[in-house]
Design a protein around this motif. Structure first.
Motif, mmCIF file in Angstrom:
data_model
loop_
_atom_site.group_PDB
_atom_site.id
_atom_site.type_symbol
_atom_site.label_atom_id
_atom_site.label_comp_id
_atom_site.label_asym_id
_atom_site.label_seq_id
_atom_site.Cartn_x
_atom_site.Cartn_y
_atom_site.Cartn_z
ATOM 1 N N MET A 531 0.835 -1.210 0.000
ATOM 2 C CA MET A 531 0.000 0.000 0.000
ATOM 3 C C MET A 531 0.864 1.253 0.000
ATOM 4 O O MET A 531 0.612 2.201 -0.757
ATOM 5 C CB MET A 531 -0.904 -0.001 1.236
ATOM 6 N N ILE A 532 1.881 1.251 0.829
ATOM 7 C CA ILE A 532 2.771 2.413 0.900
ATOM 8 C C ILE A 532 3.497 2.597 -0.425
ATOM 9 O O ILE A 532 3.651 3.731 -0.917
ATOM 10 C CB ILE A 532 3.777 2.240 2.058
ATOM 11 N N GLY A 533 3.948 1.499 -1.013
ATOM 12 C CA GLY A 533 4.659 1.575 -2.289
ATOM 13 C C GLY A 533 3.840 2.214 -3.393
ATOM 14 O O GLY A 533 4.375 2.897 -4.271
ATOM 15 N N GLU A 534 2.522 1.999 -3.378
ATOM 16 C CA GLU A 534 1.654 2.617 -4.377
ATOM 17 C C GLU A 534 1.676 4.136 -4.266
ATOM 18 O O GLU A 534 1.548 4.849 -5.259
ATOM 19 C CB GLU A 534 0.219 2.097 -4.217
ATOM 20 N N ASP A 535 1.862 4.642 -3.051
ATOM 21 C CA ASP A 535 1.858 6.092 -2.826
ATOM 22 C C ASP A 535 3.222 6.728 -3.060
ATOM 23 O O ASP A 535 3.306 7.970 -3.147
ATOM 24 C CB ASP A 535 1.419 6.392 -1.391
ATOM 25 N N CYS A 536 4.294 5.935 -3.127
ATOM 26 C CA CYS A 536 5.650 6.467 -3.334
ATOM 27 C C CYS A 536 5.955 7.682 -2.448
ATOM 28 O O CYS A 536 6.348 8.742 -2.948
ATOM 29 C CB CYS A 536 5.857 6.864 -4.794
ATOM 30 N N PRO A 537 5.786 7.577 -1.145
ATOM 31 C CA PRO A 537 6.071 8.746 -0.303
ATOM 32 C C PRO A 537 7.552 9.080 -0.221
ATOM 33 O O PRO A 537 7.915 10.215 0.116
ATOM 34 C CB PRO A 537 5.530 8.320 1.070
ATOM 35 N N VAL A 538 8.413 8.106 -0.500
ATOM 36 C CA VAL A 538 9.854 8.311 -0.598
ATOM 37 C C VAL A 538 10.338 7.533 -1.813
ATOM 38 O O VAL A 538 9.598 6.739 -2.401
ATOM 39 C CB VAL A 538 10.605 7.824 0.678
ATOM 40 N N VAL A 539 11.597 7.768 -2.196
ATOM 41 C CA VAL A 539 12.169 7.067 -3.353
ATOM 42 C C VAL A 539 13.392 6.275 -2.896
ATOM 43 O O VAL A 539 14.483 6.833 -2.745
ATOM 44 C CB VAL A 539 12.565 8.047 -4.468
ATOM 45 N N PRO A 540 13.239 4.974 -2.631
ATOM 46 C CA PRO A 540 14.401 4.157 -2.270
ATOM 47 C C PRO A 540 15.375 4.054 -3.444
ATOM 48 O O PRO A 540 14.955 3.890 -4.600
ATOM 49 C CB PRO A 540 13.790 2.789 -1.944
ATOM 50 N N LEU A 541 16.672 4.164 -3.153
ATOM 51 C CA LEU A 541 17.683 4.094 -4.208
ATOM 52 C C LEU A 541 18.494 2.804 -4.161
ATOM 53 O O LEU A 541 18.639 2.134 -5.172
ATOM 54 C CB LEU A 541 18.621 5.303 -4.124
ATOM 55 N N PHE A 542 19.036 2.469 -2.988
ATOM 56 C CA PHE A 542 19.813 1.225 -2.918
ATOM 57 C C PHE A 542 19.887 0.732 -1.485
ATOM 58 O O PHE A 542 19.611 1.463 -0.530
ATOM 59 C CB PHE A 542 21.231 1.404 -3.499
ATOM 60 N N TYR A 543 20.270 -0.546 -1.379
ATOM 61 C CA TYR A 543 20.484 -1.162 -0.076
ATOM 62 C C TYR A 543 21.980 -1.193 0.216
ATOM 63 O O TYR A 543 22.792 -1.466 -0.667
ATOM 64 C CB TYR A 543 19.943 -2.589 -0.048
ATOM 65 N N TYR A 544 22.321 -0.928 1.443
ATOM 66 C CA TYR A 544 23.715 -0.962 1.861
ATOM 67 C C TYR A 544 24.223 -2.399 1.910
ATOM 68 O O TYR A 544 23.455 -3.347 2.130
ATOM 69 C CB TYR A 544 23.869 -0.364 3.264
ATOM 70 N N GLN A 545 25.518 -2.554 1.735
ATOM 71 C CA GLN A 545 26.177 -3.841 1.883
ATOM 72 C C GLN A 545 27.444 -3.670 2.714
ATOM 73 O O GLN A 545 28.036 -2.588 2.749
ATOM 74 C CB GLN A 545 26.563 -4.427 0.513
ATOM 75 N N HIS A 546 27.847 -4.754 3.386
ATOM 76 C CA HIS A 546 29.148 -4.743 4.034
ATOM 77 C C HIS A 546 30.227 -4.418 3.009
ATOM 78 O O HIS A 546 30.131 -4.823 1.836
ATOM 79 C CB HIS A 546 29.476 -6.131 4.600
#
Length: 573
Positions: A531-546
């Motif tokens: 549901m939140i993803g449909e609203d795009c309240p923020v824009v995720p760019l990438f996930y951190y890695q070690h």
């Protein structure tokens, strides 16, 4: 939660039936446990437990040679009272055992200082049964009162000159607001019916609360923490497998040594020297020279390091020849958006912006492949993560143009009439990341101007909703869907700095938090996530890695996705 002040952790300028465990294990030994939250209903059970080539690593002047030289940048604190970032957490987690830890390999909660716990029908009361025979490093007994003392010390504003930055972890507990405001002198929701029984009562239903108790700061403290807080700040007395040797030498060294009277299996090494360095570049040179056993790899040298030292087989466990750790972490880098003001109050623009950004280019060009493009806000190592959960969190410039052509058509000169202001600081790699963001948006006809400044000033503006969109990082405190979704997307949360408000989402989050059955709770949070993803309240760019490397002389070292090392289980030749 932790709003990251830099792209990566502080070294770049920045939670059926009672199952009793009797055989003590090292904390890494907990990873073989079998009872987790997946079967929690009215009762909570715990598994048994207590507790390459190139550089060959640091030599020790002790006869056993088992002192690990471990790089960190200078911590904010090593007293649990203010344990708020990854550097301090790595030290605190060696000195203290809390009630619970999370086993990422088996995706389950495991008891440490308690042998079992129970949860009532509506997930508002949790009863923990502590292990017998535990002592602090000074010989004092670890009992229920030592946990109550620790929790009250964190919340009480009169404890130190400045309030604790991490008291919010205990916000669900009854009496939190009264103690924090100074209207009470105890945390009424924490009681001790006897020396080995700790009862925690909450203000509302919160089935994931045991995950909260995995945080490194929520650990017991002896009376000495109150009697001599100044000394405790520099040389905390814990109950973990290591104890302090001397005091924290600010900016230089923190030394810990094996605690012989540890209630669990004693550490397999004699100690750890946390070698504090100002920057990762100089630390990495020391690693290459053989004076450090553990170090972060500079982004520019990551590819060379993988070729020289070899990549870990699972991303988290280093062994000779497979020494570079690159596993996913519990962190997401994203663009926070002001949903309350034009033009970003339009969901169509938010969706188009998300679709337009080339995340793969960021991961490959800025980080040499040591980041993973985000396909949602929740990090992959979280129980319940769904691949592709956010429909618009992908690189599809053609779909972005289609949306923009419908709602923001271009004129004869290709101008869509959209100019956005992107706020960010110039520490670390942020400028390079933002260059890709701005270039991607320009490609679909969105003009962007850079608004750069000091990070502290930018954060203040974000919390005042005085911005359009801004770079941000989120590091979860516990590996739960709740810890990714509630803080940022529930409108009653103080961390909802995007101004996002969806009454349906708020109600669904509250319902999920109160659901006792683990699988049902996960399913409800997954639905909320979409549901939140449909609203795009923020824009995720990438996930951190070690991006760490371990010396060849270390036979085995494990670093969790939460950046907590199992140093008591390190194997050294």
């Amino acid at each position: 939660m932790k709003f990251n002040s830099v792209e990566h952790h502080s070294n770049e300028a920045d939670g059926t039936g009672r199952i009793h465990g009797f055989a003590p294990l090292s904390r890494r030994g907990f990873l073989g446990g079998v009872a987790g939250v997946g079967v929690l209903s009215l009762l909570g059970g715990c598994s048994n437990g207590a507790g390459g080539t190139g550089s060959t690593g640091a030599a020790s002047d002790e006869s056993s040679g088992s002192i690990l030289a471990y790089y960190i940048s200078n911590p904010t604190a090593i007293d649990p009272y203010n344990c708020q970032e990854t550097m301090g957490s790595q030290v605190v987690s060696q000195l203290f055992d809390g009630l619970m830890i999370y086993d990422f390999q088996n995706d389950e909660l495991v008891c440490t200082a308690c042998e079992s716990y129970e949860m009532n029908d509506d997930a508002t009361v949790f009863t923990f049964h502590l292990r017998e025979g535990m002592t602090f490093h000074n010989g004092d007994t670890v009992d229920a009162q030592s946990f109550k003392r620790a929790f009250e010390r964190i919340v009480d504003p009169s404890t130190n000159d400045s309030p604790s930055a991490i008291s919010y972890h205990l916000e669900p507990v009854q009496g939190y607001d009264e103690l924090l405001s100074g209207d009470a002198d105890e945390l009424s929701g924490v009681t001790c019916p006897d020396e080995l029984t700790l009862v925690i009562s909450l203000k509302y239903s919160y089935a994931d609360f045991p995950y909260v108790l995995t945080h490194p700061a929520l650990v017991p403290v002896p009376q000495a923490a109150l009697d001599d807080p100044a000394s405790y700040l520099l040389a905390p007395i814990g109950n973990g497998p290591f104890q302090m040797e001397g005091q924290w030498e600010d900016g230089q060294m923190i030394s810990v040594r094996k605690f012989d009277d540890y209630y669990g299996t004693p550490s397999s090494i004699d100690g750890v020297d946390f070698s504090i360095r100002r920057d990762v570049g100089s630390a990495y040179m020391e690693f290459q020279a053989g004076t450090l056993d553990f170090c972060q790899v500079p982004n520019a040298q990551y590819e060379d390091a993988t070729q020289q030292y070899g990549i870990s087989n699972d991303g988290y466990t280093a062994t000779p020849g497979n020494q570079v750790l690159n596993g996913s972490e519990l962190s997401t880098y994203y663009l926070i958006i002001n949903n309350t003001q034009p033009p970003f109050d339009d969901v169509n623009l938010r969706r188009a912006v998300s679709l337009a950004i080339n995340r793969e280019a960021i991961c490959e060009t800025v980080f040499n492949g040591n980041r993973t493009p985000a396909d949602g806000f929740v990090a992959p190592m979280v129980d319940g993560y769904q691949e592709g959960s956010w429909e618009y969190c992908k690189y599809d410039p053609d779909q972005a143009r289609e949306i923009l052509d419908q709602y923001y058509p271009a004129d004869a000169d290709g101008n869509r009439g959209i100019t956005l202001q992107l706020s960010y600081d110039l520490n670390g790699d942020h400028a390079d990341i933002m260059d890709v963001v701005m270039s991607s948006l320009n490609e679909v006809g969105i003009q962007v101007t850079a608004d750069t400044g000091e990070w502290a000033n930018i954060v203040a503006r974000v919390h005042d909703l005085d911005y359009q969109f801004c770079r941000m990082g989120w590091s979860a405190d516990y590996p739960t869907l709740d810890n990714f979704l509630y803080p940022l997307f529930c409108s009653s949360s103080p961390d909802d700095a995007s101004g996002y408000k969806n009454d349906e989402v708020d109600a669904a989050i509250a319902e999920a938090r109160a659901t006792v059955d683990h699988d049902e709770r996960i399913a409800k949070f997954q639905a909320v996530d979409k549901m939140i993803g449909e609203d795009c309240p923020v824009v995720p760019l990438f996930y951190y890695q070690h991006n760490y490397v371990v010396a060849e002389r270390v036979d085995e070292l494990y670093l969790s996705p939460g950046i907590i090392p199992s140093l008591d289980a390190v194997k050294m030749g």
